[in-house]
Design a protein around this motif. Structure first.
Motif, short mmCIF file in Angstrom:
data_model
loop_
_atom_site.label_atom_id
_atom_site.label_comp_id
_atom_site.label_asym_id
_atom_site.label_seq_id
_atom_site.Cartn_x
_atom_site.Cartn_y
_atom_site.Cartn_z
N SER A 149 0.83 -1.21 0.00
CA SER A 149 0.00 0.00 0.00
C SER A 149 0.86 1.25 0.00
CB SER A 149 -0.93 0.01 1.22
OG SER A 149 -1.86 -1.04 1.16
N PHE A 150 1.95 1.21 0.79
CA PHE A 150 2.84 2.37 0.85
C PHE A 150 3.49 2.63 -0.50
CE2 PHE A 150 7.25 3.91 1.71
CZ PHE A 150 6.91 5.20 2.09
N TYR A 151 3.93 1.57 -1.16
CA TYR A 151 4.54 1.73 -2.49
C TYR A 151 3.53 2.26 -3.50
CZ TYR A 151 8.78 -0.72 -0.97
OH TYR A 151 9.94 -1.07 -0.35
N ARG A 152 2.29 1.84 -3.36
CA ARG A 152 1.28 2.34 -4.29
C ARG A 152 1.05 3.84 -4.11
NH1 ARG A 152 -4.98 0.45 -5.68
NH2 ARG A 152 -5.16 1.85 -7.46
N VAL A 153 1.07 4.30 -2.86
CA VAL A 153 0.94 5.73 -2.60
C VAL A 153 2.06 6.49 -3.28
CG1 VAL A 153 1.08 7.51 -0.82
CG2 VAL A 153 -0.34 5.50 -0.44
N ILE A 154 3.29 5.98 -3.18
CA ILE A 154 4.45 6.64 -3.79
C ILE A 154 4.28 6.71 -5.30
CG2 ILE A 154 6.93 6.50 -4.19
CD1 ILE A 154 7.22 5.12 -1.51
N ILE A 155 3.98 5.57 -5.91
CA ILE A 155 3.92 5.54 -7.38
C ILE A 155 2.73 6.35 -7.89
CG2 ILE A 155 2.51 3.50 -7.84
CD1 ILE A 155 5.91 4.35 -9.43
N ASP A 156 1.64 6.40 -7.12
CA ASP A 156 0.50 7.24 -7.50
C ASP A 156 0.92 8.70 -7.58
OD1 ASP A 156 -1.39 5.30 -7.85
OD2 ASP A 156 -2.31 5.52 -5.88
N GLN A 157 1.68 9.15 -6.59
CA GLN A 157 2.12 10.54 -6.57
C GLN A 157 3.08 10.85 -7.71
OE1 GLN A 157 1.28 13.29 -4.29
NE2 GLN A 157 -0.43 11.85 -4.26
N ILE A 158 4.00 9.93 -7.97
CA ILE A 158 4.95 10.14 -9.06
C ILE A 158 4.22 10.20 -10.40
CG2 ILE A 158 6.86 9.08 -10.34
CD1 ILE A 158 7.88 7.96 -7.68
N ARG A 159 3.34 9.24 -10.62
CA ARG A 159 2.61 9.19 -11.90
C ARG A 159 1.71 10.41 -12.06
NH1 ARG A 159 -1.98 6.55 -12.38
NH2 ARG A 159 -1.49 5.10 -10.70
N ALA A 160 1.08 10.84 -10.97
CA ALA A 160 0.20 12.01 -11.05
C ALA A 160 1.01 13.27 -11.39
CB ALA A 160 -0.53 12.20 -9.72
N ARG A 161 2.18 13.42 -10.77
CA ARG A 161 3.02 14.59 -11.10
C ARG A 161 3.41 14.56 -12.57
NH1 ARG A 161 7.75 15.34 -12.36
NH2 ARG A 161 8.48 13.26 -11.80
N GLN A 162 3.73 13.37 -13.07
CA GLN A 162 4.10 13.25 -14.47
C GLN A 162 2.92 13.60 -15.38
OE1 GLN A 162 5.46 9.21 -14.39
NE2 GLN A 162 7.50 9.74 -13.64
N TYR A 163 1.71 13.23 -14.97
CA TYR A 163 0.52 13.59 -15.75
C TYR A 163 0.36 15.11 -15.80
CZ TYR A 163 -1.23 8.75 -15.70
OH TYR A 163 -1.39 7.41 -15.88
N VAL A 164 0.53 15.74 -14.63
CA VAL A 164 0.39 17.20 -14.58
C VAL A 164 1.41 17.86 -15.49
CG1 VAL A 164 0.59 19.24 -13.10
CG2 VAL A 164 -0.60 17.21 -12.26
N ASP A 165 2.66 17.39 -15.43
CA ASP A 165 3.70 17.95 -16.29
C ASP A 165 3.35 17.75 -17.77
OD1 ASP A 165 5.11 18.70 -14.07
OD2 ASP A 165 6.53 17.04 -14.14
N LEU A 166 2.86 16.56 -18.10
CA LEU A 166 2.52 16.27 -19.48
C LEU A 166 1.40 17.17 -19.97
CD1 LEU A 166 2.18 12.72 -21.02
CD2 LEU A 166 0.51 14.48 -21.54
N LEU A 167 0.36 17.33 -19.15
CA LEU A 167 -0.78 18.16 -19.56
C LEU A 167 -0.40 19.63 -19.65
CD1 LEU A 167 -3.54 16.41 -17.43
CD2 LEU A 167 -3.34 16.37 -19.91
N ASN A 168 0.50 20.06 -18.77
CA ASN A 168 0.94 21.45 -18.83
C ASN A 168 1.84 21.72 -20.04
OD1 ASN A 168 -0.44 22.17 -16.52
ND2 ASN A 168 1.30 21.81 -15.17
N GLN A 169 2.61 20.71 -20.45
CA GLN A 169 3.52 20.88 -21.57
C GLN A 169 2.85 20.67 -22.92
OE1 GLN A 169 7.21 18.61 -21.15
NE2 GLN A 169 6.99 18.67 -18.94
N ASP A 170 1.81 19.84 -22.93
CA ASP A 170 1.23 19.43 -24.20
C ASP A 170 -0.28 19.43 -24.11
OD1 ASP A 170 0.41 17.94 -26.55
OD2 ASP A 170 2.48 17.28 -26.70
N GLY A 171 -0.91 20.34 -24.81
CA GLY A 171 -2.37 20.45 -24.77
C GLY A 171 -3.09 19.28 -25.40
N ASP A 172 -2.38 18.46 -26.19
CA ASP A 172 -3.01 17.31 -26.85
C ASP A 172 -3.03 16.06 -25.97
OD1 ASP A 172 -3.32 18.86 -29.13
OD2 ASP A 172 -1.37 18.26 -29.94
N GLY A 173 -2.50 16.18 -24.75
CA GLY A 173 -2.28 14.98 -23.96
C GLY A 173 -3.45 14.46 -23.17
N ASN A 174 -4.58 15.18 -23.14
CA ASN A 174 -5.68 14.78 -22.26
C ASN A 174 -6.24 13.41 -22.59
OD1 ASN A 174 -7.42 15.02 -20.14
ND2 ASN A 174 -8.35 16.92 -20.81
#
Length: 730
Positions: A149-174
């Motif tokens: 469960s702890f590892y899932r929390v970590i990877i969720d946060q990492i993946r979510a940050r990467q999603y935010v970066d992707l959406l901010n950098q590329d408007g076609d990414g949604n």
């Protein structure tokens, strides 16, 4: 049917199958920005598509991937086996060799986290494939569950940050981010493949189930994203058969390359039967050795690849649209890259001295297991052989396997007999039907986001997630009945498929199940449950009252209704998790989720009247048919001119008498709201709510000391663009 070759592959070819003596298929188009993978990395390469790598990102891919892996370790993650990089290149570089440089750079960062998450999901993160001693892993232990469960929390946060970066950098990414998130959610929720094997699924049935549960839409979104275009619904439909073949090729390759590690992990957990892998299904079905099973699967790969290649050629002859042409020219490079990655990545290598390393010549009975194993495979072959002899495959014909209670008993006086209680199977059918529908999984994502703050114990986390899921399902069933809505997410609503009485009973039954679950927590949790359930019903009842009496509320009254109806589930999850938190016990996120509930509801109102895809799923402009007072309608009625106000009121009166509005009446209603500026006003309100969520979130993050990237990713994906409503202004 794929038959067993006469000679099994040699032990030396175990890591990579012998290179094909046949030349590569002719390329479907000239290559532009890629280079051939050097021969030194092609030992064991078995695809007929020439493997290539993206030379434009080759220099930067190692650093980008290592940055992601470093973040995983820094947040508390453990060391892991090979990630997204191989000597032949990264998984992005060699599966998308012609990809636009900017797009590939964005994807590089997220590729390693995807592999880490995959290992968390299937438990292989906890297996050492290079040790020389056997270690049993108890996946039922509290320590294992807590760590996972702890590892899932970590990877969720990492993946979510990467999603935010992707959406901010590329408007076609949604669209791509949405499909990737769907894929991740399905990966966590997919039915356990070992249990499917117990039912004796054939190879084709197994591959079909992978396609059905995990789907292949990721490629339909990934390739367009990488080349900067979008496909139309008609083009998606055209490409779906090809996409299914590509997904099958990738699954076959994964199972070929991961067969050794899959067995070591399976045996380390002392699991019964066989791993969810094509190789072991073939071994079971045909009573062949590991090497022979790989030969059979390799032949299947070649047949499917030829079928996919010929289908690409046929579609290119059509001729296709420019976007479809780009898709067809590049899609087969994906499975070819998966092969090249698989034969080179350390991810799929294990120590041959590992005590659980499966011998190439061994059949299922001869595969190594943990000492004193409680699970034996002695009966697997016999059971399959027996059941495959008649048409009722998968049915255990051994009478001793039946319980006495399950067997039909002849009794001339059943009214004097004792029987076990009825099961809930029939009652739950409408609920399971609704739960199986496509969903954005926003509530589950929110719960995982909260867990990064509260770090709730694993068992409590499962209970809370289940409670919110069940209540949400119940609310959907009841909501469709009360609104007389025939559709739910593009499919018949539960009461249209199972009837109204059965659906009402099923929705009410879920309250009982939730009460059983919440009692497993604490007395305080029962209070939270009843209080927020009360708020949910009062909010819904108020909304129904306005609709029935044709009484238009004020904006403030509407917001209060949202706080009870939409915000209730979010607050319930927040309060239940806070009560069981192991850290940040004093962090109060109620205000955040109340405002987010307002954002979701008003955004939902706005989408219902502005976005074609949403309207298609729920029914064209369904809020107008249901007579609901949406935020835009309330604004138009309370603040519009007398002319528009009068027309809207007349239309609502007609809807009450007819039970619906005609398409022409709906268009008139939309024009009235547009000319009264209520649509623009609502869009402004949505943006203000987004800003308020950001302000509250920053305050909470400041008190905790770190960003909550999961919440930020949810808001980034739901960010509303200002649409040009051309059809309204016509």
């Amino acid at each position: 049917m794929f038959n067993k070759p006469s000679d099994a592959i040699s032990e030396d070819a175990y890591r990579g199958l012998e290179p094909s003596s046949s030349p590569f298929f002719p390329p479907l188009s000239p290559y532009k920005s890629s280079s051939p993978i050097p021969d030194e990395f092609l030992k064991g390469y078995y695809s007929r598509i020439e493997p290539r790598f993206n030379s434009m990102i080759h220099a930067e891919e190692s650093a980008a991937i290592r940055a992601s892996e470093t973040e995983w370790i820094a947040r508390g993650g453990c060391t892991f086996r090979g990630g997204a990089f191989s000597p032949a290149g990264s998984i992005i570089s060699i599966t998308l060799p012609e990809c636009i440089h900017k797009k590939a750079s964005v994807l590089l960062v997220s590729s390693s986290s995807a592999f880490i998450e995959d290992d968390i999901i299937d438990g292989e993160l906890f297996v050492n494939f290079h040790e020389s001693s056997t270690k049993f892993i108890d996946e039922d232990s509290p320590e294992y569950k807590a760590q996972r469960s702890f590892y899932r929390v970590i990877i969720d946060q990492i993946r979510a940050r990467q999603y935010v970066d992707l959406l901010n950098q590329d408007g076609d990414g949604n669209a791509y981010v949405q499909s990737l998130e769907d894929w991740h959610n399905r990966s966590w929720e997919v039915l356990d493949l070992e249990s499917q094997n117990k039912q004796n699924k054939s190879l084709e049935e197994y591959l079909d189930s992978r396609l059905a549960t995990l789907g292949s839409n990721l490629y339909l979104m990934l390739v367009p994203f990488c080349f900067g275009f979008q496909l139309t619904p008609q083009e998606y439909e055209l490409l779906e058969p090809l996409n299914s073949l590509v997904y099958k090729l990738c699954n076959i390759t994964n199972d070929l390359e991961s067969a050794v590690c899959d067995w070591i992990a399976h045996a380390s957990y002392d699991k019964p039967d066989i791993p969810g892998n094509c190789v072991y299904i073939i071994m079971r079905d045909r009573d062949v050795s590991l090497g022979e099973a790989r030969d059979i699967l390799l032949e299947m790969f070649r047949v499917v690849e030829l079928e996919a290649y010929e289908l690409c050629q046929k579609l290119l002859e059509s001729p296709p649209s420019a976007n479809v042409k780009v898709y067809l020219e590049n899609i087969l490079l994906v499975p070819a890259g998966v092969v090249a990655f698989g034969i080179n990545s350390s991810r799929y290598k294990a120590n041959p001295e590992h005590p659980l390393y499966p011998p190439l010549q061994a059949k299922l009975k001869g595969l190594p297991r943990v000492a004193n194993t409680k699970h034996a495979l002695n009966s697997v072959i016999e059971l399959y052989s027996e059941t495959s002899k008649d048409s009722t495959r998968g049915v255990n014909r051994d009478i001793s396997a039946w319980s006495v209670a399950a067997m039909p008993q002849k009794n001339p006086k059943p009214w004097l007999s004792e029987y076990p209680q009825l099961t809930e199977q029939v009652v739950m059918e409408p609920c399971e039907y609704i739960a199986s529908m496509p969903s954005k999984k926003v509530r589950k994502a929110m719960i995982r986001a909260l867990d990064s703050w509260y770090l709730v114990p694993h068992d409590s986390m499962e209970i809370i997630t289940n409670i919110i899921d069940l209540l949400h399902t119940s609310s959907l069933i009841i909501d469709d009945i009360e609104n007389n809505s025939p559709l739910r997410r593009g499919r018949p609503a539960a009461h249209m498929a199972f009837g109204m009485p059965q659906s009402v009973n099923a929705a009410n039954y879920l309250f009982v199940k939730c009460l059983e679950e919440v009692q497993k927590l604490s007395p305080a949790a029962i209070h939270v449950y009843t209080e927020e359930l009360r708020n949910l019903h009062i909010g819904q009842g108020t909304d129904l009252h306005w609709t029935f009496h044709g009484s238009c509320p004020s904006e403030a009254e509407y917001i209060r209704m949202i706080d009870g109806k939409t915000g209730g589930l979010f607050r319930m999850a927040c309060r239940l998790m806070k009560a069981d938190a192991t850290k940040n016990h004093n962090l109060d996120a109620n205000r955040l989720f109340t405002v987010m509930g307002r954002f979701f509801q008003i955004r939902d109102d706005y989408q219902n009247l502005t976005f074609a895809t949403y309207s298609t799923a729920k029914g064209e402009l369904s809020d107008l048919d249901e007579g609901k007072y949406s935020f835009m309608l309330i604004r138009a009625l309370n603040n519009g001119s007398n002319t528009f106000d009068s027309k809207l009121k007349n239309l609502l009166q007609l809807r009450s008498r007819q039970g619906y509005l005609t398409p022409e009446q709906k268009i008139l209603a939309m024009r009235c709201m547009t000319r009264s500026k209520s649509m623009e006003y609502t869009f402004t309100v949505i943006k203000e709510l987004e800003a308020e969520v950001e302000r509250i979130l920053e305050s909470l993050e400041s008190s905790v000391g770190e960003h909550n990237w999961t919440i930020r990713a949810i808001m980034a994906r739901l960010r509303t663009a200002d649409p040009k409503m051309a059809y309204i202004s016509q």
